[in-house]
Scaffold this motif. Structure first.
Motif, PDB file in Angstrom:
ATOM      1  N   PRO A  17       0.817  -1.220   0.000  1.00 23.23           N
ATOM      2  CA  PRO A  17       0.000   0.000   0.000  1.00 23.23           C
ATOM      3  C   PRO A  17       0.851   1.270   0.000  1.00 23.23           C
ATOM      4  O   PRO A  17       0.462   2.273  -0.614  1.00 23.23           O
ATOM      5  CB  PRO A  17      -0.831  -0.117   1.282  1.00 23.23           C
ATOM      6  CG  PRO A  17      -0.198  -1.201   2.083  1.00 23.23           C
ATOM      7  CD  PRO A  17       0.573  -2.069   1.162  1.00 23.23           C
ATOM      8  N   GLN A  18       2.011   1.218   0.660  1.00 25.14           N
ATOM      9  CA  GLN A  18       2.870   2.403   0.678  1.00 25.14           C
ATOM     10  C   GLN A  18       3.358   2.728  -0.740  1.00 25.14           C
ATOM     11  O   GLN A  18       3.340   3.882  -1.174  1.00 25.14           O
ATOM     12  CB  GLN A  18       4.063   2.142   1.607  1.00 25.14           C
ATOM     13  CG  GLN A  18       4.808   3.392   1.994  1.00 25.14           C
ATOM     14  CD  GLN A  18       6.055   3.109   2.839  1.00 25.14           C
ATOM     15  OE1 GLN A  18       6.312   1.971   3.249  1.00 25.14           O
ATOM     16  NE2 GLN A  18       6.834   4.142   3.103  1.00 25.14           N
ATOM     17  N   GLY A  19       3.751   1.685  -1.453  1.00 24.43           N
ATOM     18  CA  GLY A  19       4.190   1.877  -2.830  1.00 24.43           C
ATOM     19  C   GLY A  19       3.073   2.427  -3.715  1.00 24.43           C
ATOM     20  O   GLY A  19       3.303   3.313  -4.539  1.00 24.43           O
ATOM     21  N   LEU A  20       1.860   1.906  -3.524  1.00 23.75           N
ATOM     22  CA  LEU A  20       0.726   2.380  -4.325  1.00 23.75           C
ATOM     23  C   LEU A  20       0.447   3.854  -4.058  1.00 23.75           C
ATOM     24  O   LEU A  20       0.142   4.624  -4.970  1.00 23.75           O
ATOM     25  CB  LEU A  20      -0.523   1.539  -4.018  1.00 23.75           C
ATOM     26  CG  LEU A  20      -0.464   0.069  -4.456  1.00 23.75           C
ATOM     27  CD1 LEU A  20      -1.699  -0.683  -3.976  1.00 23.75           C
ATOM     28  CD2 LEU A  20      -0.328  -0.052  -5.966  1.00 23.75           C
ATOM     29  N   THR A  21       0.575   4.238  -2.790  1.00 20.97           N
ATOM     30  CA  THR A  21       0.329   5.632  -2.415  1.00 20.97           C
ATOM     31  C   THR A  21       1.374   6.550  -3.020  1.00 20.97           C
ATOM     32  O   THR A  21       1.050   7.614  -3.564  1.00 20.97           O
ATOM     33  CB  THR A  21       0.337   5.767  -0.879  1.00 20.97           C
ATOM     34  OG1 THR A  21      -0.604   4.849  -0.339  1.00 20.97           O
ATOM     35  CG2 THR A  21      -0.021   7.172  -0.454  1.00 20.97           C
ATOM     36  N   VAL A  22       2.647   6.129  -2.947  1.00 17.08           N
ATOM     37  CA  VAL A  22       3.726   6.942  -3.514  1.00 17.08           C
ATOM     38  C   VAL A  22       3.542   7.047  -5.027  1.00 17.08           C
ATOM     39  O   VAL A  22       3.687   8.123  -5.613  1.00 17.08           O
ATOM     40  CB  VAL A  22       5.103   6.354  -3.162  1.00 17.08           C
ATOM     41  CG1 VAL A  22       6.204   7.128  -3.865  1.00 17.08           C
ATOM     42  CG2 VAL A  22       5.337   6.375  -1.660  1.00 17.08           C
ATOM     43  N   LEU A  23       3.162   5.934  -5.656  1.00 16.68           N
ATOM     44  CA  LEU A  23       2.952   5.955  -7.106  1.00 16.68           C
ATOM     45  C   LEU A  23       1.812   6.908  -7.489  1.00 16.68           C
ATOM     46  O   LEU A  23       1.928   7.682  -8.440  1.00 16.68           O
ATOM     47  CB  LEU A  23       2.650   4.542  -7.612  1.00 16.68           C
ATOM     48  CG  LEU A  23       2.473   4.410  -9.122  1.00 16.68           C
ATOM     49  CD1 LEU A  23       3.716   4.844  -9.875  1.00 16.68           C
ATOM     50  CD2 LEU A  23       2.126   2.963  -9.496  1.00 16.68           C
ATOM     51  N   ALA A  24       0.725   6.874  -6.708  1.00 18.26           N
ATOM     52  CA  ALA A  24      -0.399   7.779  -6.977  1.00 18.26           C
ATOM     53  C   ALA A  24       0.065   9.233  -6.862  1.00 18.26           C
ATOM     54  O   ALA A  24      -0.329  10.082  -7.674  1.00 18.26           O
ATOM     55  CB  ALA A  24      -1.543   7.488  -6.003  1.00 18.26           C
ATOM     56  N   SER A  25       0.910   9.514  -5.884  1.00 16.93           N
ATOM     57  CA  SER A  25       1.424  10.877  -5.722  1.00 16.93           C
ATOM     58  C   SER A  25       2.297  11.276  -6.900  1.00 16.93           C
ATOM     59  O   SER A  25       2.226  12.402  -7.386  1.00 16.93           O
ATOM     60  CB  SER A  25       2.227  10.994  -4.427  1.00 16.93           C
ATOM     61  OG  SER A  25       1.421  10.690  -3.322  1.00 16.93           O
ATOM     62  N   LEU A  26       3.137  10.347  -7.359  1.00 17.19           N
ATOM     63  CA  LEU A  26       3.979  10.638  -8.526  1.00 17.19           C
ATOM     64  C   LEU A  26       3.107  10.960  -9.734  1.00 17.19           C
ATOM     65  O   LEU A  26       3.359  11.908 -10.474  1.00 17.19           O
ATOM     66  CB  LEU A  26       4.892   9.447  -8.840  1.00 17.19           C
ATOM     67  CG  LEU A  26       6.115   9.254  -7.949  1.00 17.19           C
ATOM     68  CD1 LEU A  26       6.848   7.962  -8.318  1.00 17.19           C
ATOM     69  CD2 LEU A  26       7.082  10.430  -8.071  1.00 17.19           C
ATOM     70  N   ARG A  27       2.047  10.168  -9.920  1.00 12.01           N
ATOM     71  CA  ARG A  27       1.141  10.392 -11.054  1.00 12.01           C
ATOM     72  C   ARG A  27       0.495  11.772 -10.961  1.00 12.01           C
ATOM     73  O   ARG A  27       0.391  12.491 -11.950  1.00 12.01           O
ATOM     74  CB  ARG A  27       0.053   9.303 -11.077  1.00 12.01           C
ATOM     75  CG  ARG A  27       0.583   7.927 -11.419  1.00 12.01           C
ATOM     76  CD  ARG A  27       0.520   7.681 -12.915  1.00 12.01           C
ATOM     77  NE  ARG A  27       1.267   6.497 -13.291  1.00 12.01           N
ATOM     78  CZ  ARG A  27       0.811   5.243 -13.182  1.00 12.01           C
ATOM     79  NH1 ARG A  27      -0.399   5.020 -12.706  1.00 12.01           N
ATOM     80  NH2 ARG A  27       1.555   4.224 -13.566  1.00 12.01           N
ATOM     81  N   ARG A  28       0.073  12.123  -9.747  1.00 14.92           N
ATOM     82  CA  ARG A  28      -0.555  13.440  -9.551  1.00 14.92           C
ATOM     83  C   ARG A  28       0.426  14.561  -9.853  1.00 14.92           C
ATOM     84  O   ARG A  28       0.044  15.643 -10.282  1.00 14.92           O
ATOM     85  CB  ARG A  28      -1.074  13.584  -8.115  1.00 14.92           C
ATOM     86  CG  ARG A  28      -2.547  13.248  -7.948  1.00 14.92           C
ATOM     87  CD  ARG A  28      -3.119  13.829  -6.666  1.00 14.92           C
ATOM     88  NE  ARG A  28      -2.387  13.372  -5.497  1.00 14.92           N
ATOM     89  CZ  ARG A  28      -2.568  12.184  -4.910  1.00 14.92           C
ATOM     90  NH1 ARG A  28      -3.462  11.339  -5.387  1.00 14.92           N
ATOM     91  NH2 ARG A  28      -1.860  11.848  -3.861  1.00 14.92           N
ATOM     92  N   LEU A  29       1.710  14.319  -9.622  1.00 15.26           N
ATOM     93  CA  LEU A  29       2.733  15.333  -9.904  1.00 15.26           C
ATOM     94  C   LEU A  29       3.112  15.367 -11.383  1.00 15.26           C
ATOM     95  O   LEU A  29       3.981  16.133 -11.787  1.00 15.26           O
ATOM     96  CB  LEU A  29       3.988  15.056  -9.068  1.00 15.26           C
ATOM     97  CG  LEU A  29       3.888  15.389  -7.580  1.00 15.26           C
ATOM     98  CD1 LEU A  29       5.100  14.858  -6.831  1.00 15.26           C
ATOM     99  CD2 LEU A  29       3.773  16.889  -7.366  1.00 15.26           C
ATOM    100  N   GLY A  30       2.490  14.484 -12.173  1.00 15.03           N
ATOM    101  CA  GLY A  30       2.733  14.536 -13.606  1.00 15.03           C
ATOM    102  C   GLY A  30       3.661  13.457 -14.140  1.00 15.03           C
ATOM    103  O   GLY A  30       3.984  13.457 -15.321  1.00 15.03           O
ATOM    104  N   PHE A  31       4.080  12.542 -13.271  1.00 12.33           N
ATOM    105  CA  PHE A  31       4.964  11.471 -13.735  1.00 12.33           C
ATOM    106  C   PHE A  31       4.134  10.294 -14.244  1.00 12.33           C
ATOM    107  O   PHE A  31       4.031   9.252 -13.597  1.00 12.33           O
ATOM    108  CB  PHE A  31       5.907  11.018 -12.623  1.00 12.33           C
ATOM    109  CG  PHE A  31       6.886  12.071 -12.197  1.00 12.33           C
ATOM    110  CD1 PHE A  31       7.987  12.360 -12.984  1.00 12.33           C
ATOM    111  CD2 PHE A  31       6.710  12.778 -11.020  1.00 12.33           C
ATOM    112  CE1 PHE A  31       8.897  13.340 -12.611  1.00 12.33           C
ATOM    113  CE2 PHE A  31       7.615  13.757 -10.637  1.00 12.33           C
ATOM    114  CZ  PHE A  31       8.716  14.040 -11.435  1.00 12.33           C
ATOM    115  N   GLY A  32       3.546  10.468 -15.423  1.00 11.50           N
ATOM    116  CA  GLY A  32       2.725   9.407 -15.989  1.00 11.50           C
ATOM    117  C   GLY A  32       3.544   8.215 -16.440  1.00 11.50           C
ATOM    118  O   GLY A  32       3.021   7.134 -16.695  1.00 11.50           O
ATOM    119  N   ASN A  33       4.869   8.393 -16.530  1.00 13.46           N
ATOM    120  CA  ASN A  33       5.753   7.323 -16.975  1.00 13.46           C
ATOM    121  C   ASN A  33       6.195   6.379 -15.849  1.00 13.46           C
ATOM    122  O   ASN A  33       6.939   5.428 -16.090  1.00 13.46           O
ATOM    123  CB  ASN A  33       6.987   7.913 -17.675  1.00 13.46           C
ATOM    124  CG  ASN A  33       7.681   8.976 -16.818  1.00 13.46           C
ATOM    125  OD1 ASN A  33       7.304   9.183 -15.673  1.00 13.46           O
ATOM    126  ND2 ASN A  33       8.692   9.613 -17.382  1.00 13.46           N
TER     127      ASN A  33
END
Lengths: 89, 89
Positions: A17-33
């Motif tokens: 879950p921690q990884g999923l949360t960090v990934l969601a934050s990265l996506r929100r910051l524009g890191f779609g890659n």
């Protein structure tokens, strides 16, 4: 004396879950890659043993007893010989 | 696509209460040979970029914007090219 660099990671089948949360934050910051985020621990510890086999044994025991949860986590480490920081007397 | 392995560690001059606590626990468990414990993060993330320079740039930005706190933490990472997990169509 040995410097141990220990990696403790969740087993691949365990949900992170921690990884999923960090990934969601990265996506929100524009890191779609970005994808497949996993979060683990990186532990540095010095082991005061004269030979490598003893240091390896000690670090393995530390991981099994305290640093990793063997039910859900894997660990691995590397050892590097280091000089004592105090001058030889 | 690249697999990034990111290490985030406290700067050497920053106090590490988590490391001190883990070290105290190791000592209580009988590991008198352990010392200088530091606890960091180990992050694994896949970056969907075709060339290494773009992936490096993306991971550096991720670290600067979210994954590391530049005031108290250092980061470094390595990249490894990986195949897409889906079969080529």
């Amino acid at each position: 004396m040995y410097q141990a660099r220990i990696h403790v990671t969740l087993k691949p089948t365990v949900n992170d879950p921690q990884g999923l949360t960090v990934l969601a934050s990265l996506r929100r910051l524009g890191f779609g890659n970005a994808g497949d985020m996993r979060v683990g621990k990186y532990l540095l510890v010095k082991v005061d043993e004269a030979d490598r086999a003893a240091a390896e044994q000690a670090v393995t025991e530390m991981c099994q007893k305290l640093l990793a949860n063997p039910v859900i986590e894997d660990f691995n480490f590397e050892l590097e010989e280091v000089k004592e920081s105090s001058p030889a007397s």
